[in-house]
Design a protein around this motif. Sequence first.
Motif, PDB file in Angstrom:
ATOM      1  N   SER A  17      19.251   5.520   8.987  1.00  0.00           N
ATOM      2  CA  SER A  17      19.390   5.040  10.362  1.00  0.00           C
ATOM      3  C   SER A  17      18.816   6.119  11.266  1.00  0.00           C
ATOM      4  N   SER A  18      17.529   5.972  11.581  1.00  0.00           N
ATOM      5  CA  SER A  18      16.836   7.050  12.298  1.00  0.00           C
ATOM      6  C   SER A  18      16.632   6.666  13.752  1.00  0.00           C
ATOM      7  N   THR A  19      15.866   7.448  14.471  1.00  0.00           N
ATOM      8  CA  THR A  19      15.703   7.221  15.911  1.00  0.00           C
ATOM      9  C   THR A  19      14.993   5.902  16.194  1.00  0.00           C
ATOM     10  N   SER A 302       9.335  18.173   7.738  1.00  0.00           N
ATOM     11  CA  SER A 302       9.482  16.746   7.973  1.00  0.00           C
ATOM     12  C   SER A 302       8.840  16.413   9.316  1.00  0.00           C
ATOM     13  N   LEU A 303       7.914  15.452   9.310  1.00  0.00           N
ATOM     14  CA  LEU A 303       7.146  15.130  10.518  1.00  0.00           C
ATOM     15  C   LEU A 303       7.488  13.717  10.976  1.00  0.00           C
ATOM     16  N   GLY A 304       8.627  13.564  11.620  1.00  0.00           N
ATOM     17  CA  GLY A 304       9.061  12.252  12.104  1.00  0.00           C
ATOM     18  C   GLY A 304       9.138  12.253  13.614  1.00  0.00           C
ATOM     19  N   ALA A 343       7.302  16.282  18.746  1.00  0.00           N
ATOM     20  CA  ALA A 343       6.790  16.082  17.401  1.00  0.00           C
ATOM     21  C   ALA A 343       5.894  14.853  17.405  1.00  0.00           C
ATOM     22  N   SER A 344       6.282  13.770  16.685  1.00  0.00           N
ATOM     23  CA  SER A 344       5.405  12.593  16.593  1.00  0.00           C
ATOM     24  C   SER A 344       5.133  11.948  17.952  1.00  0.00           C
ATOM     25  N   LEU A 345       6.132  11.919  18.832  1.00  0.00           N
ATOM     26  CA  LEU A 345       5.903  11.231  20.108  1.00  0.00           C
ATOM     27  C   LEU A 345       4.934  12.033  20.984  1.00  0.00           C
ATOM     28  N   ARG A 347       2.542  13.932  19.635  1.00  0.00           N
ATOM     29  CA  ARG A 347       1.234  13.688  19.002  1.00  0.00           C
ATOM     30  C   ARG A 347       0.695  12.327  19.438  1.00  0.00           C
ATOM     31  N   GLU A 348       1.594  11.343  19.541  1.00  0.00           N
ATOM     32  CA  GLU A 348       1.142  10.013  19.999  1.00  0.00           C
ATOM     33  C   GLU A 348       0.643  10.080  21.441  1.00  0.00           C
ATOM     34  N   GLU A 349       1.331  10.855  22.275  1.00  0.00           N
ATOM     35  CA  GLU A 349       0.938  10.948  23.693  1.00  0.00           C
ATOM     36  C   GLU A 349      -0.491  11.503  23.797  1.00  0.00           C
ATOM     37  N   THR A 454       6.926  15.639   4.551  1.00  0.00           N
ATOM     38  CA  THR A 454       7.478  14.290   4.515  1.00  0.00           C
ATOM     39  C   THR A 454       7.531  13.743   5.949  1.00  0.00           C
ATOM     40  N   GLY A 455       8.034  12.515   6.122  1.00  0.00           N
ATOM     41  CA  GLY A 455       8.090  11.907   7.457  1.00  0.00           C
ATOM     42  C   GLY A 455       6.793  11.183   7.770  1.00  0.00           C
ATOM     43  N   GLY A 456       6.836  10.315   8.793  1.00  0.00           N
ATOM     44  CA  GLY A 456       5.717   9.441   9.136  1.00  0.00           C
ATOM     45  C   GLY A 456       4.358  10.129   9.210  1.00  0.00           C
ATOM     46  N   CYS A 504      -0.160   2.252   6.555  1.00  0.00           N
ATOM     47  CA  CYS A 504       0.469   2.900   5.410  1.00  0.00           C
ATOM     48  C   CYS A 504       1.407   4.048   5.750  1.00  0.00           C
ATOM     49  N   VAL A 505       2.159   3.915   6.827  1.00  0.00           N
ATOM     50  CA  VAL A 505       3.033   5.005   7.221  1.00  0.00           C
ATOM     51  C   VAL A 505       4.150   5.238   6.226  1.00  0.00           C
ATOM     52  N   PHE A 506       4.826   4.147   5.859  1.00  0.00           N
ATOM     53  CA  PHE A 506       6.071   4.338   5.146  1.00  0.00           C
ATOM     54  C   PHE A 506       5.951   4.097   3.653  1.00  0.00           C
ATOM     55  N   LEU A 507       4.728   3.937   3.165  1.00  0.00           N
ATOM     56  CA  LEU A 507       4.613   3.607   1.758  1.00  0.00           C
ATOM     57  C   LEU A 507       5.135   4.723   0.880  1.00  0.00           C
TER      58      LEU A 507
END
Length: 586
Positions: A17-19, A302-304, A343-345, A347-349, A454-456, A504-507
């Motif tokens: 149960s993550s963010t 972990s990169l989530g 982190a990921s958000l 990088r997305e920005e 690990t992580g997305g 293929c993020v979560f494979l």
Amino acid sequence: MADLSLPPDSLFLGFDSSTQSLKATVLDSSLNIVTTELVHFDSELPHYKTKDGVYRDPTVNGRIVSPTIMWVEALDLILHKLSSANFDFKKVIAVSGSGQQHGSVYWQKGSSQILTSLDPNKSLKDQLQNAFSFKESPIWMDSSTTVQCREIENAVGGGMVLSEITGSRAYERYTGPQIRKLFSTEGDLYERTERISLVSSFMASLLIGDYASIDETDGAGMNLMDIKKRCWSKEALEATATGLEEKLGKLAPAYATAGSISQYFVHRYGFEKNCVVVQWSGDNPNSLAGLTLSTPGDLAISLGTSDTVFGITKEHQPSLEGHVFPNPVDPGSYMVMLVYKNASLTREEIRDRCANGSWDVFNKYLEQTQPLNDGKLGFYYTENEILPPLPVGSHRYVLDNFSGESLEGVKEREVKEFDPPSEVRALIEGQFLSKRAHAERFGMPSPPIRIIATGGASANENILNLISAIFGCDVYTVQRPGNTCYIRTSCIFLAYSLIIGNLCVFLCTDSASLGAALRAAHGWLCNKKGTFVPISCLYEGKLEKTSLNCKLKVKAGDANVASNYGLLMKKRMEIEKKLVEKLGHF
Ligand code: ADP
Ligand code: XUL
């Protein structure tokens, strides 16, 4: 020899149960993944109107919460999705899970009654709608409790003392400061609360239909637990809120059984009534289990939604930086960890602003720019950062006279912007130079024997290449499942991946739900034996035949490059120190 095997044909269900989502991974008795599932909050539960799974409160600086009931609805939905795919719940003999750490849930007086008498003909959401005294759960991204952090630290004798007792100094996102804020500002609602759960123990409570204990590992993320004695600390409780101990309930080891699955799930989904629910724990501790991290020289990254760096140690050495938790699968060692909110958000920005919203373009920019980025260094904070404690803002510098060989005569010059390719490289280099620097400062292995990513974002090979270059070591990832269910689940993931602009993020990358499924098997075995058994008994000598096996992704490259990055890192830390002195919130 004692029989430590798992019953053939049995299954172990692990959640995370993550963010941004609720994920599930199922392992068979050979520890191979048989199926996976996912509910993405923003897109599949759009009526909550979350962005990235959260609400950022525009009226209170740093307040970030999630609607508690959304997590409840997600549980029914993910089980419904598994059921629609003809998943055989009868074979599941143990369930466990991971929760985003620190987040808290406030059960209103009388809710225990609702929880123990759930009607399988109605949804969980309909029955638990009014079960919470605070309808919004503070989560790990929240940074609105600086005042409470200082109050708690002062009450126990300072940050170092709190770190010695609980494993960390006071951090805004930690549950104790969050509880103190609610206790001080909304005392009547606090009074009306009969139980406080973490996200992990909350989800376990839903599954057993009763209040589940907080486990000793996730409990260490609260600034409330005595990490050596593994019980609530009297000093920390007193410094936080009155009447707190009874609202927290008892602690339990991570390998313990929380209870049997409730009748609700037996009737609604067809679980066997003697299926056990093993204590849930935090997502990072479960990743540690899922990555089978057991060598002190190994580091996991972990990169989530958050980035974390973690490893194991035999000793608890109190520090003002980083965190220490009990190892969830080995009572004799600790987990040490650093956490980054940008982190990921973030990088997305930058992907959206500089690379047309495309990871392909982002990666092309990483490929066409040079290591060390011609001395361009960037600090990017789209959220108030934890490490270093800097507020939202961007800072860019060019190092004049920097060749990578020495820092003599090198001077930084602040600039307003970089061209898009340099901006992308400055972001990624900056994120990992910071991780290397703080990991070294915190006493983590340098260079590590290997890094397991690990992580997305660990699906991104360009990022993995840079991690290897900066840390100067091999980089591994968790192997992808190879089985018949793979095609079906990959379609689901494909749909989700398209939503978030990536394939293929979560494979192959969700070590938290994988670790939870493994811990379900471990807890089942401990329960059967009536005592703790080392988790390695489950996979010793056959790891490479299981889905837990890590795979070498990038071989360590030129040692000179890592040494040049060492110099850039030194300069970055000098600049970071000045920024913290000028803008830092401690
Ligand atoms: P959490 O478990 O914290 O919710 P995940 O580990 O599921 O987060 O990671 C989700 C993130 O993975 C997304 O926010 C996305 O930015 C990132 N991600 C997915 N694919 C890529 C990619 N190819 N490159 C970089 N980041 C990626
Ligand atoms: C750990 C932390 C985050 C959350 C994310 O201390 O705050 O990594 O666990 O889910």
